[in-house]
Write a protein that holds these residues in place. Structure first.
Motif, mmCIF file in Angstrom:
data_model
loop_
_atom_site.group_PDB
_atom_site.id
_atom_site.type_symbol
_atom_site.label_atom_id
_atom_site.label_comp_id
_atom_site.label_asym_id
_atom_site.label_seq_id
_atom_site.Cartn_x
_atom_site.Cartn_y
_atom_site.Cartn_z
ATOM 1 N N ARG A 299 37.863 16.928 77.079
ATOM 2 C CA ARG A 299 37.418 15.587 78.268
ATOM 3 C C ARG A 299 36.397 16.508 79.310
ATOM 4 N N ASP A 333 37.695 9.461 80.835
ATOM 5 C CA ASP A 333 39.405 9.761 80.890
ATOM 6 C C ASP A 333 39.478 10.510 82.378
ATOM 7 N N ASN A 334 39.135 9.932 83.111
ATOM 8 C CA ASN A 334 38.968 10.674 84.408
ATOM 9 C C ASN A 334 39.428 9.149 85.711
ATOM 10 N N THR A 387 43.801 12.460 84.109
ATOM 11 C CA THR A 387 42.982 12.544 82.628
ATOM 12 C C THR A 387 43.302 10.907 81.934
ATOM 13 N N GLU A 388 43.282 10.091 82.474
ATOM 14 C CA GLU A 388 43.464 8.677 82.313
ATOM 15 C C GLU A 388 42.531 7.487 83.166
#
Length: 440
Positions: A299, A333-334, A387-388
């Motif tokens: 990521r 993913d952030n 992270t999502e």
């Protein structure tokens, strides 16, 4: 005309028949909320399941999945409008700031840099926010919406468990490293881990608040823990543990059950860390190297490239438009970087504002199970946002925060009912004077 009303039940003020005889501060009975409201909440959750994920037993066309999810959102808005026909809403700083998020979304999406899909996503976000406004009429700080939340996501996990039983090979595929996916509906391991962690945390808090039985809680918690373990989702696990620590900590001064649970949890965690340290480490690493783990499974490379990309002043302020939360063909993913990319610095400021507002209100509320659930949800979303992605568009994370906003809403004051004038009044009644000529 929109009425800013605190009415919690159709056709009557709070504190009426549904709360008669209850002590001050007690929750309204679930009968005060129409059943249709629970259906609307479930449809909102269905809309946020997404249309891209793992391979299913029976291949489902993405267009069909999008029709189902978008149809669910349209049906949710229509039902919410039908049950709240003369729209009455409660003031909510969270939904207001979420409405303001539409401004940078529309401004950036109008440039069509990411295609016509950006305007479609803006319309979806507008419907999502509009439905939340209509539902806010029943936001009263009770646990009614928590039960809706748990039921909906437990039904989704039941679908995942059914796919695991029917086709274990499809549910634990090699291309995901043997992690659990949705075999009947295309759900990814992070999604399943998120749903499992959220309903586990909420159910534990309901149990500590004596709002459910031990047997009822075990039916939810035990299978959800198994599914969470099979997903090998680190973010969901950390969010669950940290969120529960903060939420239970908010109850420890007023709840003996919370203090006992916390002590036993610390003891069990210590024993597990000593006895099963190697197994826990292997589960956490998921077969990855330390270098891959330090780069957050690749990521960080996408994040560095996104931040280094040249941008115009307009793109920095308003973003490039609502997209699929990717950069250069790779997922961001952030949540914060995804919002910066799509809605600019203005979007980041608004997202930070509604999270800070929810957190500040939660700190000011007195200890209660509802406040603990709200703290858990806010903490979980805050941890997962690293992270999502999903804080800038209609997603489960915004639905979690909407649930937190409903839990932090102050109960509306009861409207005093007009009382009839007593027959035996002490007020002087003026007498009519009769002329002498009219007297007999």
């Amino acid at each position: 005309m929109i009425e800013m009303s605190g009415y919690l039940a159709r056709g009557g003020p709070p504190g009426g028949a549904d709360t008669a005889g209850a002590p001050p501060g007690a929750e309204p009975r679930p009968a005060g909320t129409p059943r249709t409201v629970g259906i609307v909440w479930g449809l909102l959750a269905l809309n946020t399941l997404g249309s891209a994920g793992a391979k299913t037993i029976v291949p489902l066309p993405r267009s069909l999945i999008q029709m189902v999810t978008m149809g669910a959102l349209g049906a949710a808005f229509a039902l919410a409008l039908a049950v709240n026909l003369r729209p009455r809403v409660r003031s909510s700083a969270f939904v207001f700031l979420l409405t303001l998020l539409l401004v940078p979304s529309v401004i950036s999406s109008a440039n069509l840099e990411v295609g016509f899909g950006a305007l479609f996503r803006c319309a979806r976000l507008a419907l999502f926010v509009g439905t939340l406004w209509l539902l806010s009429r029943w936001w009263d700080g009770s646990l009614t919406f928590v039960r809706y939340h748990i039921r909906m996501y437990f039904a989704v996990l039941g679908l995942v468990a059914a796919g695991l039983v029917v086709s274990p090979g499809t549910a634990l595929p090699e291309y995901y490293g043997g992690r659990l996916v949705g075999a009947l509906w295309p759900l990814t391991p992070p999604q399943i881990g998120q749903y499992s962690a959220v309903i586990i945390g909420l159910t534990v808090l309901l149990l500590l608040g004596r709002r459910t039985t031990g047997a009822g809680a075990a039916v939810i918690i035990v299978p959800s823990l198994v599914l969470l373990a099979l997903t090998h989702t680190r973010t969901a696990t950390l969010g669950l543990l940290i969120g529960l620590v903060l939420a239970i900590g908010s109850l420890m001064l007023t709840s003996a059950a919370a203090r006992r649970f916390f002590a036993w949890a610390v003891l069990c965690a210590t024993v597990a860390a000593v006895v099963f340290s190697s197994a826990l480490q292997a589960w956490f690493l998921r077969g990855q190297s330390q270098e891959n783990l330090s780069s957050l499974t690749g990521r960080a490379k996408v994040w560095d490239a996104l931040l280094a990309a040249p941008r115009t002043a307009s793109e920095q302020v308003f973003g490039v438009g609502l997209g699929d939360k990717s950069f250069g063909g790779l997922p961001i993913d952030n949540s914060w970087l995804a919002v910066y990319n799509e809605q600019g610095l203005m979007g980041v400021a608004l997202v930070a504002a509604f999270i800070l507002v929810l957190g500040g209100v939660a700190l000011l509320r007195p200890p209660s199970p509802a406040r603990a659930c709200a703290i858990f949800l806010i903490s979980y979303v805050g941890i997962s946002s690293y992270t999502e992605a999903g804080l800038g568009d209609a997603s489960p994370y915004l639905l979690h925060l909407a649930l937190a906003a409903s839990l932090l809403a102050a109960p509306a004051a009861a409207t005093p009912r007009p009382t009839a004038t007593p027959l035996t009044t002490t007020a002087a009644v003026p007498r009519r004077r009769i002329p002498l000529w009219a007297r007999r």
